[in-house]
Design a protein around this motif. Structure first.
Motif, PDB file in Angstrom:
ATOM      1  N   ALA A  17       0.837  -1.210   0.000  1.00  0.00           N
ATOM      2  CA  ALA A  17       0.000   0.000   0.000  1.00  0.00           C
ATOM      3  C   ALA A  17       0.871   1.258   0.000  1.00  0.00           C
ATOM      4  O   ALA A  17       0.582   2.236  -0.697  1.00  0.00           O
ATOM      5  CB  ALA A  17      -0.929  -0.011   1.206  1.00  0.00           C
ATOM      6  N   HIS A  18       1.961   1.228   0.765  1.00  0.00           N
ATOM      7  CA  HIS A  18       2.867   2.378   0.876  1.00  0.00           C
ATOM      8  C   HIS A  18       3.490   2.733  -0.478  1.00  0.00           C
ATOM      9  O   HIS A  18       3.610   3.908  -0.825  1.00  0.00           O
ATOM     10  CB  HIS A  18       3.960   2.056   1.902  1.00  0.00           C
ATOM     11  CG  HIS A  18       4.980   3.136   2.093  1.00  0.00           C
ATOM     12  ND1 HIS A  18       4.656   4.395   2.539  1.00  0.00           N
ATOM     13  CD2 HIS A  18       6.319   3.149   1.900  1.00  0.00           C
ATOM     14  CE1 HIS A  18       5.751   5.134   2.609  1.00  0.00           C
ATOM     15  NE2 HIS A  18       6.772   4.392   2.234  1.00  0.00           N
ATOM     16  N   LEU A  19       3.868   1.727  -1.266  1.00  0.00           N
ATOM     17  CA  LEU A  19       4.518   1.997  -2.560  1.00  0.00           C
ATOM     18  C   LEU A  19       3.566   2.628  -3.563  1.00  0.00           C
ATOM     19  O   LEU A  19       4.006   3.222  -4.536  1.00  0.00           O
ATOM     20  CB  LEU A  19       5.136   0.712  -3.131  1.00  0.00           C
ATOM     21  CG  LEU A  19       6.357   0.204  -2.363  1.00  0.00           C
ATOM     22  CD1 LEU A  19       6.855  -1.101  -2.950  1.00  0.00           C
ATOM     23  CD2 LEU A  19       7.476   1.231  -2.338  1.00  0.00           C
ATOM     24  N   ALA A  20       2.260   2.536  -3.322  1.00  0.00           N
ATOM     25  CA  ALA A  20       1.279   3.160  -4.213  1.00  0.00           C
ATOM     26  C   ALA A  20       1.088   4.643  -3.897  1.00  0.00           C
ATOM     27  O   ALA A  20       0.512   5.380  -4.689  1.00  0.00           O
ATOM     28  CB  ALA A  20      -0.053   2.427  -4.115  1.00  0.00           C
ATOM     29  N   THR A  21       1.587   5.106  -2.749  1.00  0.00           N
ATOM     30  CA  THR A  21       1.445   6.515  -2.369  1.00  0.00           C
ATOM     31  C   THR A  21       2.539   7.351  -3.028  1.00  0.00           C
ATOM     32  O   THR A  21       3.493   6.817  -3.590  1.00  0.00           O
ATOM     33  CB  THR A  21       1.566   6.691  -0.836  1.00  0.00           C
ATOM     34  OG1 THR A  21       2.914   6.370  -0.449  1.00  0.00           O
ATOM     35  CG2 THR A  21       0.576   5.814  -0.079  1.00  0.00           C
ATOM     36  N   ASP A  22       2.415   8.669  -2.922  1.00  0.00           N
ATOM     37  CA  ASP A  22       3.442   9.557  -3.488  1.00  0.00           C
ATOM     38  C   ASP A  22       4.799   9.327  -2.836  1.00  0.00           C
ATOM     39  O   ASP A  22       5.823   9.313  -3.502  1.00  0.00           O
ATOM     40  CB  ASP A  22       3.028  11.025  -3.330  1.00  0.00           C
ATOM     41  CG  ASP A  22       1.868  11.390  -4.261  1.00  0.00           C
ATOM     42  OD1 ASP A  22       1.630  10.647  -5.240  1.00  0.00           O
ATOM     43  OD2 ASP A  22       1.208  12.411  -4.004  1.00  0.00           O
ATOM     44  N   ALA A  23       4.800   9.121  -1.508  1.00  0.00           N
ATOM     45  CA  ALA A  23       6.064   8.858  -0.795  1.00  0.00           C
ATOM     46  C   ALA A  23       6.681   7.562  -1.308  1.00  0.00           C
ATOM     47  O   ALA A  23       7.892   7.466  -1.511  1.00  0.00           O
ATOM     48  CB  ALA A  23       5.821   8.781   0.701  1.00  0.00           C
ATOM     49  N   GLY A  24       5.855   6.562  -1.528  1.00  0.00           N
ATOM     50  CA  GLY A  24       6.329   5.282  -2.050  1.00  0.00           C
ATOM     51  C   GLY A  24       6.879   5.397  -3.450  1.00  0.00           C
ATOM     52  O   GLY A  24       7.900   4.796  -3.793  1.00  0.00           O
ATOM     53  N   LYS A  25       6.208   6.204  -4.275  1.00  0.00           N
ATOM     54  CA  LYS A  25       6.680   6.403  -5.657  1.00  0.00           C
ATOM     55  C   LYS A  25       8.028   7.121  -5.668  1.00  0.00           C
ATOM     56  O   LYS A  25       8.879   6.851  -6.513  1.00  0.00           O
ATOM     57  CB  LYS A  25       5.634   7.172  -6.460  1.00  0.00           C
ATOM     58  CG  LYS A  25       4.426   6.312  -6.766  1.00  0.00           C
ATOM     59  CD  LYS A  25       3.343   7.074  -7.486  1.00  0.00           C
ATOM     60  CE  LYS A  25       2.157   6.151  -7.693  1.00  0.00           C
ATOM     61  NZ  LYS A  25       0.907   6.834  -7.857  1.00  0.00           N
ATOM     62  N   ALA A  26       8.235   8.022  -4.720  1.00  0.00           N
ATOM     63  CA  ALA A  26       9.521   8.726  -4.616  1.00  0.00           C
ATOM     64  C   ALA A  26      10.632   7.738  -4.254  1.00  0.00           C
ATOM     65  O   ALA A  26      11.742   7.820  -4.786  1.00  0.00           O
ATOM     66  CB  ALA A  26       9.431   9.839  -3.572  1.00  0.00           C
ATOM     67  N   ILE A  27      10.334   6.783  -3.360  1.00  0.00           N
ATOM     68  CA  ILE A  27      11.318   5.760  -2.981  1.00  0.00           C
ATOM     69  C   ILE A  27      11.661   4.895  -4.192  1.00  0.00           C
ATOM     70  O   ILE A  27      12.833   4.612  -4.457  1.00  0.00           O
ATOM     71  CB  ILE A  27      10.767   4.883  -1.827  1.00  0.00           C
ATOM     72  CG1 ILE A  27      10.706   5.716  -0.546  1.00  0.00           C
ATOM     73  CG2 ILE A  27      11.623   3.639  -1.613  1.00  0.00           C
ATOM     74  CD1 ILE A  27       9.913   5.061   0.572  1.00  0.00           C
ATOM     75  N   THR A  28      10.631   4.494  -4.925  1.00  0.00           N
ATOM     76  CA  THR A  28      10.828   3.668  -6.117  1.00  0.00           C
ATOM     77  C   THR A  28      11.744   4.380  -7.110  1.00  0.00           C
ATOM     78  O   THR A  28      12.686   3.796  -7.637  1.00  0.00           O
ATOM     79  CB  THR A  28       9.461   3.367  -6.787  1.00  0.00           C
ATOM     80  OG1 THR A  28       8.641   2.699  -5.839  1.00  0.00           O
ATOM     81  CG2 THR A  28       9.618   2.503  -8.013  1.00  0.00           C
ATOM     82  N   LYS A  29      11.470   5.663  -7.325  1.00  0.00           N
ATOM     83  CA  LYS A  29      12.263   6.467  -8.272  1.00  0.00           C
ATOM     84  C   LYS A  29      13.709   6.606  -7.785  1.00  0.00           C
ATOM     85  O   LYS A  29      14.651   6.508  -8.562  1.00  0.00           O
ATOM     86  CB  LYS A  29      11.604   7.845  -8.387  1.00  0.00           C
ATOM     87  CG  LYS A  29      12.052   8.653  -9.559  1.00  0.00           C
ATOM     88  CD  LYS A  29      11.201   9.912  -9.624  1.00  0.00           C
ATOM     89  CE  LYS A  29      11.337  10.570 -10.965  1.00  0.00           C
ATOM     90  NZ  LYS A  29      10.473  11.728 -11.096  1.00  0.00           N
ATOM     91  N   LYS A  30      13.896   6.793  -6.481  1.00  0.00           N
ATOM     92  CA  LYS A  30      15.226   7.015  -5.899  1.00  0.00           C
ATOM     93  C   LYS A  30      16.072   5.736  -5.903  1.00  0.00           C
ATOM     94  O   LYS A  30      17.254   5.772  -6.220  1.00  0.00           O
ATOM     95  CB  LYS A  30      15.048   7.527  -4.464  1.00  0.00           C
ATOM     96  CG  LYS A  30      16.331   7.776  -3.723  1.00  0.00           C
ATOM     97  CD  LYS A  30      16.018   8.280  -2.323  1.00  0.00           C
ATOM     98  CE  LYS A  30      17.203   8.100  -1.414  1.00  0.00           C
ATOM     99  NZ  LYS A  30      16.879   8.319  -0.017  1.00  0.00           N
ATOM    100  N   ILE A  31      15.467   4.593  -5.554  1.00  0.00           N
ATOM    101  CA  ILE A  31      16.256   3.366  -5.370  1.00  0.00           C
ATOM    102  C   ILE A  31      16.337   2.539  -6.647  1.00  0.00           C
ATOM    103  O   ILE A  31      17.411   2.145  -7.064  1.00  0.00           O
ATOM    104  CB  ILE A  31      15.722   2.553  -4.179  1.00  0.00           C
ATOM    105  CG1 ILE A  31      15.921   3.405  -2.914  1.00  0.00           C
ATOM    106  CG2 ILE A  31      16.446   1.223  -4.058  1.00  0.00           C
ATOM    107  CD1 ILE A  31      15.501   2.772  -1.636  1.00  0.00           C
TER     108      ILE A  31
END
Length: 123
Positions: A17-31
């Motif tokens: 659920a967290h990865l679907a949020t904006d914060a989660g998308k930022a992590i995905t983009k960063k890592i």
């Protein structure tokens, strides 16, 4: 076959659920890496359940990674994974104590920090 009464299963659901949020998308983009996490109920290597945390696509799936090799694979007991994911144990300390085993790129493994997990909600 291992049953899913792992504490860690709930964390993986929260992470999905967290990865679907904006914060989660930022992590995905960063890592932008793929991790496989093997979680054993009691002893490393026995009755492990595998999860894939794909920080390229931003998804969490149950089962081993099928798109080649993950960037890093971690093995934990359920209790130790829970401690690392909730910030009660530092991943580097877990590794040094033997509570976490790592295969694959150590560079990728170093990006596996408690920051990628959702913060536990206050009750």
């Amino acid at each position: 076959m291992a049953s899913t009464d792992l504490k860690s299963a709930a964390i993986m659901d929260q992470m999905k659920a967290h990865l679907a949020t904006d914060a989660g998308k930022a992590i995905t983009k960063k890592i932008g890496l793929v991790y496989q996490i093997n979680i054993a109920p009691k002893k490393l290597g026995f009755n492990e359940e595998s999860y894939v945390v794909d920080l390229k696509k931003g998804e969490v799936t149950k089962g081993p990674y099928e798109g080649g090799k993950p960037d890093a694979t971690f093995s934990f007991t359920d209790e130790d994974f829970f401690k690392v994911a909730t910030g009660k144990m530092n991943p580097q300390m877990a590794f040094m104590r033997g509570a976490m085993k790592v295969k694959g790129s150590l560079n990728a493994a170093q990006k596996f920090t408690p920051d990628i997990f959702p913060k536990p909600s206050k009750m």
